[in-house]
Structure formats: structure tokens, C-alpha cells
Design an enzyme around this catalytic site. Structure first.
Site, PDB file in Angstrom:
ATOM      1  N   GLU A  40       1.222  -1.092   0.043  1.00  0.00           N
ATOM      2  CA  GLU A  40      -0.166  -0.232   0.027  1.00  0.00           C
ATOM      3  C   GLU A  40       0.805   1.367   0.252  1.00  0.00           C
ATOM      4  O   GLU A  40       0.533   2.314  -0.414  1.00  0.00           O
ATOM      5  CB  GLU A  40      -0.594  -0.347   1.846  1.00  0.00           C
ATOM      6  CG  GLU A  40      -2.110  -0.955   0.694  1.00  0.00           C
ATOM      7  CD  GLU A  40      -3.870  -0.669   2.058  1.00  0.00           C
ATOM      8  OE1 GLU A  40      -4.615  -0.575   2.113  1.00  0.00           O
ATOM      9  OE2 GLU A  40      -2.987   0.238   2.760  1.00  0.00           O
ATOM     10  N   HIS A  70       8.400 -26.751   0.005  1.00  0.00           N
ATOM     11  CA  HIS A  70       8.340 -27.771  -0.792  1.00  0.00           C
ATOM     12  C   HIS A  70       7.336 -27.166  -2.167  1.00  0.00           C
ATOM     13  O   HIS A  70       6.872 -28.345  -2.618  1.00  0.00           O
ATOM     14  CB  HIS A  70       7.511 -28.502   0.139  1.00  0.00           C
ATOM     15  CG  HIS A  70       8.652 -29.448   0.472  1.00  0.00           C
ATOM     16  ND1 HIS A  70       9.442 -30.703   0.994  1.00  0.00           N
ATOM     17  CD2 HIS A  70       9.908 -29.256   2.221  1.00  0.00           C
ATOM     18  CE1 HIS A  70      10.138 -30.570   2.128  1.00  0.00           C
ATOM     19  NE2 HIS A  70      10.069 -29.399   2.952  1.00  0.00           N
ATOM     20  N   LYS A 114     -13.264   0.874  -2.419  1.00  0.00           N
ATOM     21  CA  LYS A 114     -14.442   1.349  -1.632  1.00  0.00           C
ATOM     22  C   LYS A 114     -15.011   2.360  -2.461  1.00  0.00           C
ATOM     23  O   LYS A 114     -16.179   1.826  -1.952  1.00  0.00           O
ATOM     24  CB  LYS A 114     -13.430   1.616  -0.559  1.00  0.00           C
ATOM     25  CG  LYS A 114     -12.569   1.363   0.259  1.00  0.00           C
ATOM     26  CD  LYS A 114     -12.127   2.270   1.617  1.00  0.00           C
ATOM     27  CE  LYS A 114     -11.475   1.583   2.897  1.00  0.00           C
ATOM     28  NZ  LYS A 114     -10.657   2.470   3.644  1.00  0.00           N
TER      29      LYS A 114
HETATM   30  O1  PA5 Z   1      -3.568   1.255   5.765  1.00  0.00           O
HETATM   31  C1  PA5 Z   1      -4.338   1.342   5.456  1.00  0.00           C
HETATM   32  O2  PA5 Z   1      -4.711   2.967   5.325  1.00  0.00           O
HETATM   33  C2  PA5 Z   1      -5.459   0.882   4.914  1.00  0.00           C
HETATM   34  O3  PA5 Z   1      -5.663  -0.457   4.937  1.00  0.00           O
HETATM   35  C3  PA5 Z   1      -6.953   1.109   5.981  1.00  0.00           C
HETATM   36  O4  PA5 Z   1      -5.969   0.545   6.631  1.00  0.00           O
HETATM   37  C4  PA5 Z   1      -7.886  -0.362   5.658  1.00  0.00           C
HETATM   38  O5  PA5 Z   1      -8.095   0.442   4.590  1.00  0.00           O
HETATM   39  C5  PA5 Z   1      -9.268  -0.217   6.290  1.00  0.00           C
HETATM   40  O6  PA5 Z   1      -9.792   1.118   6.872  1.00  0.00           O
HETATM   41  P1  PA5 Z   1     -10.149   1.836   7.332  1.00  0.00           P
HETATM   42  O7  PA5 Z   1      -9.628   1.866   9.148  1.00  0.00           O
HETATM   43  O8  PA5 Z   1     -11.322   3.568   8.102  1.00  0.00           O
HETATM   44  O9  PA5 Z   1     -11.526   1.066   8.847  1.00  0.00           O
END
Ligand code: PA5
Length: 408
Positions: free
Chosen positions: A274, A295, A401
Site C-alpha cells: 500500500e 516444498h 471502496k
Molecule cells: O492502511 C490503510 O489505510 C488501509 O488498509 C485501512 O487500514 C483499511 O482500508 C481500513 O480502513 P479503516 O480503518 O478506515 O476502516
């Protein structure tokens, strides 16, 4: 610093590293200036409000008295950090015995997964902890309402005393729900994003409930943050990653030899994917569980297309062992066999010319894990910035999203 990192087998030369040092120094300066958006995690272990720490610990005690199982509802950065630490420390046998079971929901939208979880929860005394920085994530919201119904049926009006929320400051969504229902609510700092929130209340409360020593975890992160090595050698893993990518190594495979470290490599996958995977950039992170994956994937690692490099996270000392009571390995411990496999694979892959990063952790505990978390977070920022991308946004995730909303 209680772990060592060997970068001598990556194929990157000292001169190549040196060329990047000026840029890396400015990245570190910018990171510590506090001017980078969402970089609040950098100083978090140094200045963590001790009243907040006490409140988290007291709430964890309260939860442990009320129930025998805590269900954490959250996805991505809102659960991966907590799971990584709970599993790693649990596997090392260091969890305090007064901790209770922590299970995770809302990590996917599978009815089968959640039905199975509900079956597991039958007869259990449960509390919920809902974690969402945005307070608007579909998985978290949907699954929270499913569990809220279960809680009202099970505990009638007292269900409210068993539900805890951790959200960002953004009003509306789940934060509003928490306020309307009068749940105990913790607020995540505005300047820390999901995947960097492991050492904030988002990760700390579930960990403390499970019996993790969160103060030691923070101490480890603090010692890493203040290590003078960041002015020099500690930058090198981040730089190596960048240079390896420039040389066509598009994949980083994280290898561990303890299944309890699987959660940690899941957290690493999210952190790197990310943070770096944008604008056509990034190294694709993979996680392999050895020796099982030797394996299956081992064949590719040895002889496959040379598109990857390996980062081995080796835990040298295991608190447990089982002696083999017969056959060829009579009298040999599983721990020794595991070490032999790790060393053998390392040598075999070295001979095959695979670029190798070897991180050696003498023993796994909260203090060391805090150091590793901080080390990987900072290294990730170094590589991402060298690649020219913002390590703290996730436009791709946001896109999915919003696209999803069209279909419901
Ligand atoms: O790192 C990030 O920002 C994302 O992976 C969020 O943690 C994930 O999408 C969940 O979002 P939220 O905490 O707003 O529910």
C-alpha cells in the site's frame, strides 16, 4: 538494536549505496520534521501520552474481567498490526497467561468465515472491539451490525458495556454510532494512517487484551527510533530495496520459519504494497511460510525467473523443542532441523545468485518486535520516497471502496 541485518548478499555495491545517501538523508530529515502528512507514527513511541497508555491498559483489564473472548472487527491496517503482534508473541510463548482469546471479524465479507466464527463463539462470553480510522469501511460496518445483533440477543441492554470502539476523528459513520450508543470510544490520531497505526490505540488495545506487554513493544520502537544508526547504515535496507527494484527485481519474498510469524509477514505485505504500489511503482511483496513453502515455492526460488529478492526473517532461538524419538533423526530436535533447513535454503539460494537480505532475530519478544515494526516502517518510507511515491496515501484502495458502493 537487538537484531542484525546482513546485506552483504544483495549484489548492491558500497558505491551504489553511497550514491543514494544524500537523497536518503533528506528523506529522513523530512520524515522527522513532522511536516510530512500522516507521519505521526515516527515520534509516537517517544512521546506516547502515558495517560493514554494507562487508559488502554485499564480498559484491557476491564475487558478481561467481563469476557473470555474479544472479537476485533476491522480490516487492513485496522487489524493486521494487532494480529501480527499477538500471533508472533503467542508463538514465542511469551503471552501473559492472564490474556484472553482475541479473534478477528470483518477481515473479509465471507458468510462462511463469519458463520464459522459465530459457531466458535457459542458458549463464550464475548466483547467486541470495532476499529476503523475512517469509520466508513463497508466490511467493518456490515460485520459490526451483524455482531451487534448477536450481542443484543445475548446480553439484552447490557450489551453496550461490552462494545468498544476505536475510530479516527471524522464525524459520522461508525464514530457517530459509538457516540449514539454510548460505547467506550478511543480516538486514533489524525496524523497516523491505517497501516502505520499498529503502535497506536488501534493495535495496542487488542494486544493488551491478548496479554502482550505493550509497554515493552513501545520501548522497542523507541529504542529503534533513537538509534544513531539511522544517520548511516540503518538506511541501507531501504536503499537496497530501491536499487534492487531498479535492477529488475520486482518482487520481495519475505521468508519465515515460524508459522507464528505469518501474521507479521501479512502486515509487511500490506505495509509495502500500500505504501509503494502506486504510479506504476513498487516492489510486489510476497510472504512464504517455511519449511512448508520450500516444498512448493522453493523450486521457483532456486531455479525460477530471476525477478525477485529474498528477505529472510530468522528467529535464532526457539523457547520450545520436541525431540524426534526414532528413525533417521533420532534424538535431533525439531528446532535444530528447522535451523538446518533455514541455513541450507539460504546457502542454496545464495549459490543460485538470488539477492538475499538476512535478518537475524536472536529471540522473539515484544521489545524486539517493537524494534522490527519501527525498522520496517522507516525502511518502507525510504524506498517509497526514493521511488518518488507518497508512502502514506492509498488512492487505489479508496478507488475500490468507492467503486464497490455502485453495486450495493
Ligand atoms: O492502511 C490503510 O489505510 C488501509 O488498509 C485501512 O487500514 C483499511 O482500508 C481500513 O480502513 P479503516 O480503518 O478506515 O476502516
Amino acid at each position: 538494536m537487538d537484531f542484525t541485518i546482513d546485506l552483504s548478499n544483495t549484489g548492491i555495491t558500497a558505491d551504489e549505496l553511497k550514491e543514494q545517501k544524500e537523497d536518503t538523508a533528506s528523506i529522513m530529515e523530512a520524515l522527522w520534521s513532522g511536516k510530512m502528512d500522516l507521519s505521526g507514527w515516527v515520534k509516537l513511541p517517544l512521546y506516547f501520552d502515558q495517560r493514554k497508555m494507562r487508559a488502554i491498559l485499564e480498559t484491557a483489564e476491564e475487558i478481561k474481567k467481563k469476557c473470555d473472548t474479544l472479537v476485533v472487527i476491522g480490516i487492513g491496517g485496522s487489524y493486521l498490526g494487532a494480529k501480527a503482534v499477538i500471533d508472533a508473541i503467542g508463538g514465542a510463548g511469551q503471552l501473559k497467561h492472564d490474556g484472553i482469546e482475541v479473534l478477528f471479524a470483518g477481515t473479509n465479507l465471507s458468510p462462511a468465515y463469519h458463520l464459522e466464527l459465530m459457531q466458535k463463539l457459542e458458549g463464550k462470553d464475548i466483547c467486541l472491539c470495532v476499529v476503523s480510522k475512517s469509520g466508513t469501511t463497508a466490511e467493518t460496518e456490515a460485520v459490526y451490525h451483524i455482531f451487534k445483533k448477536i450481542m443484543t440477543e445475548k446480553y439484552d441492554t447490557s450489551f453496550r458495556d461490552r462494545i468498544y470502539f476505536i475510530t479516527g476523528t471524522g464525524e459520522g459513520g461508525l464514530r457517530e454510532e459509538a457516540k449514539t450508543e454510548g460505547y467506550k470510544l478511543f480516538t486514533m490520531p489524525d496524523d497516523i494512517g491505517g497501516r502505520y497505526s499498529v503502535l497506536s490505540e488501534a493495535g495496542l488495545l487488542p494486544m493488551a487484551v491478548a496479554g502482550v506487554n505493550i509497554k515493552d513493544l513501545h520501548r522497542g520502537a523507541e529504542i529503534m527510533a533513537t538509534d544513531m544508526g539511522w544517520d548511516d547504515v540503518l538506511q541501507d535496507y531501504g536503499i537496497n530495496r530501491y536499487l534492487l527494484k531498479e535492477k529488475g527485481k520486482a518482487v520481495e519474498t519475505f521468508l519465515t520459519y515460524e508459522p507464528s510469524m505469518h501474521g507479521f509477514t501479512e502486515w509487511l505485505r500490506q505495509l509495502f504494497a500500500e505504501s509503494e504500489g502506486k504510479a506504476g511503482q513498487g516492489i510486489l511483496p510476497m510472504a512464504l511460510d517455511m519449511t512448508g513453502d520450500l516444498h512448493s515455492m522453493g523450486q521457483f526460488l532456486q531455479d525460477g525467473a530471476p525477478v525477485f529478492f529474498e528477505t529472510v526473517i530468522d528467529i535464532e532461538e526457539n523457547p520450545f523443542d520436541i525431540m524426534v524419538p526414532g528413525g533417521k533423526y533420532d534424538g535431533v530436535g525439531l528446532a535444530a532441523l528447522n535451523r538446518a533447513a533455514a541455513k541450507g535454503a539460504l546457502d542454496a539460494h545464495k549459490e543460485a545468485g538470488v539477492p538475499l537480505v538476512h535478518i537475524s532475530v536472536p529471540v522473539m519478544n515484544e521489545y524486539v518486535l517493537g524494534q522490527l515494526i519501527y525498522y520496517f516502517e522507516t525502511s518502507c518510507v525510504i524506498t517509497a520516497r526514493l521511488m518518488g511515491v507518497d508512502p502514506f496515501d492509498q488512492p487505489g484502495v479508496e478507488r475500490y471502496k468507492s467503486e464497490m458502493k455502485k453495486f450495493v
